[in-house]
Enzyme design. Structure first.
Site, short mmCIF file in Angstrom:
data_model
loop_
_atom_site.label_atom_id
_atom_site.label_comp_id
_atom_site.label_asym_id
_atom_site.label_seq_id
_atom_site.Cartn_x
_atom_site.Cartn_y
_atom_site.Cartn_z
N SER A 135 0.83 -1.19 0.00
CA SER A 135 0.00 0.00 0.00
C SER A 135 0.87 1.25 0.00
CB SER A 135 -0.95 -0.04 1.21
OG SER A 135 -1.95 0.94 1.11
N ASP A 289 -8.89 -6.68 -4.33
CA ASP A 289 -8.57 -5.31 -3.91
C ASP A 289 -9.32 -4.31 -4.77
OD1 ASP A 289 -7.42 -2.95 -3.01
OD2 ASP A 289 -5.36 -3.71 -3.10
N HIS A 318 -8.09 -5.26 0.06
CA HIS A 318 -6.80 -4.60 0.21
C HIS A 318 -6.06 -5.03 1.47
CE1 HIS A 318 -3.77 -1.57 -0.47
NE2 HIS A 318 -4.00 -1.01 0.71
#
Length: 351
Positions: A135, A289, A318
């Site tokens: 991320s 995701d 995610h």
């Protein structure tokens, strides 16, 4: 395990032209640097995590895990703007003697990486055997591999992108709108904006998981319920949980920094920037995701020279890279060759 603070005595110049004096960087180290200095594993953390990676990435990092203190010298630094040991909006501004609050200078992902580089120099780390990030952590790892390609030998990018998408920016702006709707945010007190932060976290959670996980984990057991839903309770609980450990000002600035992520800025475009990466790179996308959809990782694989690609089939969207650590470990061990002791030595499949 050691928790430490590195104090930078010079002026820290930021990408957008402002500066920070008396910069402090909180960090954790685990294990020991070997004589050859070739066992460094550096982990870049995501939005609201901290430098204690053994706490929030159990099963992937730690004793008995693929990255462990018995073999590796593991480093994780708290990012600029985050309230876990590094200079942030609640830190004291040396000019005024008061906390910065909304006067904190705007910073970018590149500034986070610049702080990491200063810490690496302080720790006398010339080469990083493995740089890992998911991320926002992946955004940092990518930037570092572009700015110092000779320093990074192997790179693992998880659920991240080359530039933050309009979709991601829209989610972040919606969260900041929630924070700014809380009048206490402008009071400039440590507890300012807490109701707004709670709402912001609730918005973010929707992007971290998605429709199917909510449909299963928050489903009601009775058809007769007409209020006080499990999903409502979950949103309130998770929002308050962040309020109890974070602050609205850091959250505001960190989402702004995420929005700034674009490796192509001042580098003649994204593809040109990605071509500068020399590290052997494993890109991992998560099928479910919706915040960083898998086509963003496929794009990275296409344009990073020495790269391989794999999909993590996780139910959790995610957040899957933080939860499905066994599957993540299996992907990494299948893509990297290891020696007889299981130490990663090189990437097996390249573009």
């Amino acid at each position: 395990m050691n928790a430490e603070i590195f104090k930078y005595t010079q002026t820290f110049e930021l990408e957008l032209g402002q500066q920070i004096d008396e910069l402090e960087i909180g960090f954790h180290t685990y294990g020991r640097l070997n004589k050859e200095k070739d066992n460094v594993v550096w982990i870049c953390h995501a939005l609201t995590a901290n430098a204690d990676v053994f706490d929030w990435w159990k099963g992937f990092v730690g004793s008995g895990s693929i990255f462990n203190p018995e073999e590796h010298f593991i480093v994780c630094a708290n990012i600029l703007g985050s309230p876990y040991g590094t200079t942030n909006p609640l830190s004291t501004n040396p000019v005024t003697g008061q906390p910065y609050y909304q006067a904190f200078p705007q910073f970018t992902i590149r500034d986070m990486v610049k702080a990491h580089q200063l810490l690496a120099d302080h720790l006398q780390i010339d080469h990083i055997h493995m740089l890992i990030g998911g991320s926002l952590g992946g955004q940092q790892a990518m930037e570092w591999s572009i700015t110092e390609p000779e320093r990074i030998k192997n790179l693992i990018l998880i659920a991240t992108n080359a530039k933050h998408s309009p979709w991601g920016i829209a989610f972040n702006e919606s969260q900041r709108l929630a924070i700014s709707a809380d009048r206490t945010f402008y009071a400039n007190t440590p507890n300012g904006g807490q109701k707004g932060l709670k709402a912001a976290r609730s918005i973010a959670l929707l992007s971290y998981r998605g429709y199917k996980p909510y449909g299963i984990t928050q489903q009601e057991n009775s058809d007769d319920i007409s209020d006080n839903y499990r999903a409502s309770s979950y949103q309130n609980y998770q929002g308050q949980k962040l309020v109890n450990r974070f602050n609205a000002y850091s959250y505001w600035y960190l989402t702004k920094a995420m929005d700034s992520h674009n490796v192509g800025r001042s580098r003649n475009g994204v593809e040109k920037a990605l071509s500068l990466i020399k590290a052997r790179t494993l890109v991992i996308g998560i099928k479910s995701d919706i915040l960083f959809p898998i086509e963003e990782q496929e794009y990275l694989f296409k344009h990073i020279p020495k790269s391989a690609f794999s999909e993590l089939d996780s139910f959790y969207g995610h957040d899957g890279f933080l939860i499905d650590t066994e599957a993540l470990t299996n992907i990494i061990t299948s893509f990297f060759k290891t020696d007889v002791k299981g130490k990663i030595i090189e990437l097996q499949r390249t573009a």
